[in-house]
Enzyme design. Structure first.
Site, mmCIF file in Angstrom:
data_model
loop_
_atom_site.group_PDB
_atom_site.id
_atom_site.type_symbol
_atom_site.label_atom_id
_atom_site.label_comp_id
_atom_site.label_asym_id
_atom_site.label_seq_id
_atom_site.Cartn_x
_atom_site.Cartn_y
_atom_site.Cartn_z
ATOM 1 N N ARG A 136 78.834 18.584 -73.208
ATOM 2 C CA ARG A 136 78.797 20.055 -73.099
ATOM 3 C C ARG A 136 79.898 20.709 -73.915
ATOM 4 N NH1 ARG A 136 76.732 21.754 -67.078
ATOM 5 N NH2 ARG A 136 74.596 21.988 -67.837
ATOM 6 N N LYS B 56 59.805 16.244 -58.664
ATOM 7 C CA LYS B 56 58.916 17.035 -57.799
ATOM 8 C C LYS B 56 58.041 18.028 -58.549
ATOM 9 C CE LYS B 56 62.467 18.112 -55.052
ATOM 10 N NZ LYS B 56 63.065 19.049 -54.143
ATOM 11 N N GLY C 271 67.920 18.612 -67.227
ATOM 12 C CA GLY C 271 69.179 17.877 -67.239
ATOM 13 C C GLY C 271 68.996 16.368 -67.251
ATOM 14 N N GLY D 67 68.650 24.021 -65.605
ATOM 15 C CA GLY D 67 68.012 25.149 -64.913
ATOM 16 C C GLY D 67 67.632 26.271 -65.869
HETATM 17 P P1 ADP Z 1 64.909 17.101 -65.158
HETATM 18 O O1 ADP Z 1 66.347 17.204 -64.687
HETATM 19 O O2 ADP Z 1 64.795 16.472 -66.508
HETATM 20 O O3 ADP Z 1 64.185 18.412 -65.038
HETATM 21 P P2 ADP Z 1 64.064 16.180 -62.577
HETATM 22 O O4 ADP Z 1 65.351 16.653 -62.001
HETATM 23 O O5 ADP Z 1 62.830 16.894 -62.202
HETATM 24 O O6 ADP Z 1 64.167 16.084 -64.180
HETATM 25 O O7 ADP Z 1 63.798 14.681 -62.162
HETATM 26 C C1 ADP Z 1 64.689 13.639 -62.468
HETATM 27 C C2 ADP Z 1 64.702 12.616 -61.377
HETATM 28 O O8 ADP Z 1 63.392 12.213 -61.045
HETATM 29 C C3 ADP Z 1 65.438 11.372 -61.822
HETATM 30 O O9 ADP Z 1 66.632 11.266 -61.098
HETATM 31 C C4 ADP Z 1 64.470 10.249 -61.521
HETATM 32 O O10 ADP Z 1 65.073 9.140 -60.889
HETATM 33 C C5 ADP Z 1 63.474 10.894 -60.585
HETATM 34 N N1 ADP Z 1 62.158 10.246 -60.639
HETATM 35 C C6 ADP Z 1 61.385 10.030 -61.710
HETATM 36 N N2 ADP Z 1 60.264 9.353 -61.379
HETATM 37 C C7 ADP Z 1 60.336 9.122 -60.053
HETATM 38 C C8 ADP Z 1 59.489 8.453 -59.119
HETATM 39 N N3 ADP Z 1 58.344 7.875 -59.494
HETATM 40 N N4 ADP Z 1 59.883 8.395 -57.847
HETATM 41 C C9 ADP Z 1 61.063 8.967 -57.468
HETATM 42 N N5 ADP Z 1 61.899 9.615 -58.284
HETATM 43 C C10 ADP Z 1 61.550 9.693 -59.570
HETATM 44 MG MG MG Z 2 67.210 17.300 -62.711
#
Ligand code: ADP
Ligand code: MG
Length: 400
Positions: free
Chosen positions: A37, A198, A354, A377
């Site tokens: 960052r 999610k 992130g 975010g």
């Molecule tokens: P980003 O920060 O890129 O937007 P998210 O915060 O939505 O992504 O999701 C990231 C998290 O999702 C990671 O910590 C990863 O471990 C988890 N994840 C990915 N696939 C699965 C899964 N099949 N079951 C549980 N957790 C998962």
């Molecule tokens: Mg995330």
């Protein structure tokens, strides 16, 4: 989206307050453990210094909630900033008042002042105009470079623009440019890759981009809510039962619009995210004691092939629990496919989120894609179609 960028040549000798986002992780001994960052702001700082601007950096760190909390002091930033800039940093114990004035007078040559944590004051997050005015008082110009804080209407991201001539820094401008290219003017075929934990985190993004994309690839934990929506047993996998009807509606809408949605055809499963062994399964038959933790090799191949045909790719959310090397392959395959379509086809490839950014950094592929956003975010809210409060003041009128 073009922003009003600062003109460094007009800032010679001017006092510039530069809002950065140096909300970096610290290790147990209080040292910065990842300086990504900080690095992202170096070009803006250097351009200002080269033209002889007198700079003070302002940032937040952690969540001190309006109180002075020593473990959230910005002092640990002094060493990495001095190292990256090869300049002396003059630390100021507060971000307001006479001490700031003194520091600005005391600084000499191209010394850079670093102000203490903005969030030690309740007025920052409350976007209190009197706080914003006091923050602005010792300065001539405000430059906003903290894209990852631009979804928050805080005093140092939005409020202050009422009190000083205000411009965007290079990082903010670059983020707005690349993210808007993808969101507002994607070259077709436009492929969206969604994963991560999610569905509920990504509803706004799905709703906004469903209007624009040609294909959506779904992986990660969110895929299991899609399988549950089709009536499959998902075992112990992540599943948001209360989002099943949203998913069903979305599938219908996608069909009406001719948007192709591709779900995993094979799954790697384990007993927990920390599992030390894995099993390959068909998504229709996940037993009760197992959870799906990555996309399988057939899916990875299919996703890579779809990616290779796209002209614009937006990737948000890892394909599996990539923090566990046993379940990182799917995410890595997608990252490699993004790198390949960028170099071979000249596609525009953007990574938001992130954890997705951490994943592509961990695979050393961040330089191989068009743009990796520094805003988790903030990039999500941008892709939801929102005008972010920390960007709006810098948008040229014709782009609003
Ligand atoms: P980003 O920060 O890129 O937007 P998210 O915060 O939505 O992504 O999701 C990231 C998290 O999702 C990671 O910590 C990863 O471990 C988890 N994840 C990915 N696939 C699965 C899964 N099949 N079951 C549980 N957790 C998962
Ligand atoms: Mg995330």
């Amino acid at each position: 989206m073009q922003l009003n960028l600062f003109d460094a040549s007009a800032l010679k000798g001017k006092r510039v307050l530069l809002r950065v986002d140096c909300n970096v992780p610290l290790d147990n001994s209080g040292h910065v453990s990842d300086d990504t960052r900080i690095r992202a702001h170096i070009p803006t700082i250097q351009a200002l210094l080269q033209e002889g601007a007198q700079i003070a950096l302002a940032s937040h760190l952690g969540r001190p909630k309006g109180k002075i909390v020593p473990k959230y002091s910005l002092k640990p930033l002094i060493a990495p900033l001095e190292n990256l800039l090869q300049k002396k940093i003059l630390f100021c114990e507060t971000c307001l008042g006479e001490k700031v004035e003194e520091a600005m007078q005391k600084r000499s040559g191209d010394e850079v002042v670093l102000l203490e944590n903005l969030r030690f004051h309740p007025g920052e997050e409350a976007n209190d105009p009197s706080f914003a005015k006091a923050l602005a008082a010792p300065f001539d110009v405000f430059v906003m470079d903290a894209f990852s804080a631009s979804h928050r209407a805080h005093a140092s991201t939005e409020g202050i623009t009422a009190f000083l001539p205000s411009y965007a820094g290079f990082l903010l401008a670059r983020e707005a440019d690349f993210l808007s290219q993808v969101r507002d003017h994607p070259k077709k075929p436009f492929l969206l890759i969604l994963g991560g934990a999610k569905v509920s985190d990504k509803i706004g993004v799905i709703e906004n981009l469903l209007e624009k994309v040609d294909t959506i690839l779904i992986g990660g934990g969110m895929a299991f809510t899609f399988f549950a929506a089709q009536g499959f047993p998902v075992g112990a996998s992540l599943c948001e039962r209360d989002k099943i009807s949203f998913v069903q509606e979305m599938m219908l809408k996608a069909r009406e619009k001719g948007v192709e949605i591709i779900l995993p055809r094979d799954i790697l499963a384990g007993t927990t995210p920390e599992a030390k062994s894995k099993e390959m399964l068909s998504p229709e038959s996940i037993p009760d004691h197992l959870m799906g933790l990555d996309i399988g090799p057939e899916t990875a191949k299919e996703f890579a092939s779809k990616i290779s045909q796209a002209s614009t790719v937006l990737w948000n959310g890892p394909m599996g629990v990539f923090e566990n090397p046993l379940f990182a392959e799917g995410t890595k395959a997608v990252a490699l496919a993004l790198a390949e379509v960028t170099s071979k086809r000249g596609a525009t490839t953007v990574v938001g989120g992130g954890d997705s950014a951490s994943a592509i950094n961990a695979f050393h592929l961040a330089q191989e894609v068009t743009h990796v956003s520094t805003g988790g975010g903030a990039s999500l809210e941008f892709f939801e179609g929102k005008i972010l409060p920390g960007i709006a003041p810098f948008m040229k009128t014709e782009t609003i």
